[in-house]
Write a protein that holds these residues in place. Structure first.
Motif, PDB file in Angstrom:
ATOM      1  N   ILE A  88       0.873  -1.321  -0.145  1.00  0.00           N
ATOM      2  CA  ILE A  88      -0.035  -0.116  -0.017  1.00  0.00           C
ATOM      3  C   ILE A  88       0.862   1.312  -0.002  1.00  0.00           C
ATOM      4  CG2 ILE A  88      -1.736   1.145   1.144  1.00  0.00           C
ATOM      5  CD1 ILE A  88      -2.700  -1.236   2.680  1.00  0.00           C
ATOM      6  N   CYS A  89       0.639   2.202  -0.895  1.00  0.00           N
ATOM      7  CA  CYS A  89       1.326   3.540  -0.917  1.00  0.00           C
ATOM      8  C   CYS A  89       0.042   4.470  -0.676  1.00  0.00           C
ATOM      9  CB  CYS A  89       2.106   3.538  -2.281  1.00  0.00           C
ATOM     10  SG  CYS A  89       3.290   5.143  -2.252  1.00  0.00           S
ATOM     11  N   MET A  90       0.860   5.532   0.055  1.00  0.00           N
ATOM     12  CA  MET A  90      -0.297   6.505   0.374  1.00  0.00           C
ATOM     13  C   MET A  90       0.626   7.792   0.716  1.00  0.00           C
ATOM     14  SD  MET A  90      -2.115   4.773   3.551  1.00  0.00           S
ATOM     15  CE  MET A  90      -3.009   6.036   3.739  1.00  0.00           C
ATOM     16  N   HIS A  91      -0.091   8.447   1.892  1.00  0.00           N
ATOM     17  CA  HIS A  91       0.482   9.775   2.308  1.00  0.00           C
ATOM     18  C   HIS A  91       0.559  10.098   3.621  1.00  0.00           C
ATOM     19  CE1 HIS A  91      -0.686  10.903  -2.066  1.00  0.00           C
ATOM     20  NE2 HIS A  91      -1.460  10.030  -1.726  1.00  0.00           N
ATOM     21  N   GLY A  92       1.475  10.940   4.167  1.00  0.00           N
ATOM     22  CA  GLY A  92       1.889  11.236   5.636  1.00  0.00           C
ATOM     23  C   GLY A  92       0.742  11.127   6.549  1.00  0.00           C
ATOM     24  N   ARG A  93       0.049  12.187   6.539  1.00  0.00           N
ATOM     25  CA  ARG A  93      -1.206  12.222   7.377  1.00  0.00           C
ATOM     26  C   ARG A  93      -2.017  11.187   7.314  1.00  0.00           C
ATOM     27  NH1 ARG A  93      -1.359  14.222  12.381  1.00  0.00           N
ATOM     28  NH2 ARG A  93       0.174  15.687  11.402  1.00  0.00           N
ATOM     29  N   ALA A  94      -2.553  10.853   6.320  1.00  0.00           N
ATOM     30  CA  ALA A  94      -3.700   9.854   5.917  1.00  0.00           C
ATOM     31  C   ALA A  94      -2.776   8.417   6.298  1.00  0.00           C
ATOM     32  CB  ALA A  94      -3.757   9.864   4.496  1.00  0.00           C
ATOM     33  N   MET A  95      -1.759   8.142   6.146  1.00  0.00           N
ATOM     34  CA  MET A  95      -0.979   6.857   7.024  1.00  0.00           C
ATOM     35  C   MET A  95      -1.105   6.964   8.295  1.00  0.00           C
ATOM     36  SD  MET A  95       2.711   5.218   5.668  1.00  0.00           S
ATOM     37  CE  MET A  95       3.493   6.493   6.652  1.00  0.00           C
ATOM     38  N   ARG A  96      -1.030   7.929   8.905  1.00  0.00           N
ATOM     39  CA  ARG A  96      -0.879   7.959  10.384  1.00  0.00           C
ATOM     40  C   ARG A  96      -2.437   7.541  10.855  1.00  0.00           C
ATOM     41  NH1 ARG A  96       2.444  13.740  11.412  1.00  0.00           N
ATOM     42  NH2 ARG A  96       4.458  12.498  12.232  1.00  0.00           N
ATOM     43  N   ILE A  97      -3.360   8.121  10.164  1.00  0.00           N
ATOM     44  CA  ILE A  97      -4.776   7.846  10.350  1.00  0.00           C
ATOM     45  C   ILE A  97      -5.079   6.457  10.184  1.00  0.00           C
ATOM     46  CG2 ILE A  97      -7.273   8.281   9.869  1.00  0.00           C
ATOM     47  CD1 ILE A  97      -6.236  11.190   9.327  1.00  0.00           C
ATOM     48  N   LEU A  98      -4.642   5.914   9.111  1.00  0.00           N
ATOM     49  CA  LEU A  98      -4.671   4.286   8.758  1.00  0.00           C
ATOM     50  C   LEU A  98      -4.157   3.442   9.736  1.00  0.00           C
ATOM     51  CD1 LEU A  98      -5.807   2.431   6.688  1.00  0.00           C
ATOM     52  CD2 LEU A  98      -3.453   2.486   5.689  1.00  0.00           C
ATOM     53  N   LEU A  99      -2.911   4.035  10.455  1.00  0.00           N
ATOM     54  CA  LEU A  99      -2.227   3.187  11.442  1.00  0.00           C
ATOM     55  C   LEU A  99      -3.026   3.002  12.568  1.00  0.00           C
ATOM     56  CD1 LEU A  99       1.432   4.102  10.468  1.00  0.00           C
ATOM     57  CD2 LEU A  99       0.445   1.677  10.479  1.00  0.00           C
TER      58      LEU A  99
END
Length: 221
Positions: free
Chosen positions: A150-161
């Motif tokens: 999965i490749c995405m973006h900084g803030r969105a990745m923090r939320i996903l985690l």
């Protein structure tokens, strides 16, 4: 017990990253030369992994970051639910503590637990988490995809985690990130565990300029 392996990365460097300009979901920037090198180094380090599927946001910087894997013919899906948070009126602006106190105040508001508050003209962490839920459900409904990227973006990745690991969203800044960093997670069917945290070992390998991945578009913003 079958374990789903999830390799979660942030996109490579863009000129906006270098200039400290907020990108967000409304800025569809491309990787710069350094970002392409980062993507290539990650590919060289992990090309042996038998990925069943590559998931990305719909934004070019995330797609370009996994271009090497796509060229191998690995199936690929884009999901707007993985897009970066919409930073509203702050998108396209340069951010420093001195130049935009509001931006930093909203980050503190979220850390204080008020994750339903939207940044001016944009989204809140709660809204981003809500649009990520269908993507998470789709991924988890496919047990045959045993290993995914999965490749995405900084803030969105923090939320996903936070969503995957069942942390409250106010804790999202505990998940550090850098361009082309890796979080590796295992899913047992009931819970996720973190195997690698903001890992960048692959970025410290010798660079291979003759194998640099060329982005689909040559003009960078």
């Amino acid at each position: 017990m079958s374990i789903k392996k999830v390799y979660l990365i942030r996109h490579g460097q863009t000129d906006y990253n270098v200039q400290c300009i907020v990108q967000g979901s409304g800025v569809d920037s491309h990787l710069n030369n350094e970002g392409q090198q980062q993507a290539n180094l990650f590919f060289q380090h992990y090309k042996h992994i038998p990925f069943n599927k590559v998931y990305t946001s719909t934004l070019q910087r995330s797609i370009e970051s996994v271009q090497g894997f796509l060229e191998l013919g690995i199936p690929h899906e884009t999901h707007a639910g993985l897009n970066e948070i919409n930073w509203g009126t702050r998108e396209g602006t340069r951010i420093t503590p001195e130049e935009d106190a509001y931006y930093h105040n909203i980050l503190q508001t979220w850390t204080n637990g008020e994750t339903g508050v939207c940044i001016e003209g944009g989204e809140s962490p709660d809204l981003v988490a809500a649009r990520q839920v269908p993507v998470i459900e789709t991924i988890l409904s496919r047990p045959e995809e045993e290993t995914i990227l999965i490749c995405m973006h900084g803030r969105a990745m923090r939320i996903l985690l936070c969503k995957l690991l069942k942390y409250p969203l106010r804790c999202m800044d505990q998940f550090e990130h850098q361009n082309l960093c890796l979080y590796q997670l295992d899913y047992t069917g009931s819970m996720f565990t973190v195997k690698k945290y903001c890992d960048t070992v692959h970025l410290h390998l010798p660079k291979l300029p003759d194998q640099t991945i060329t982005a689909p578009h040559e003009q960078f913003r």
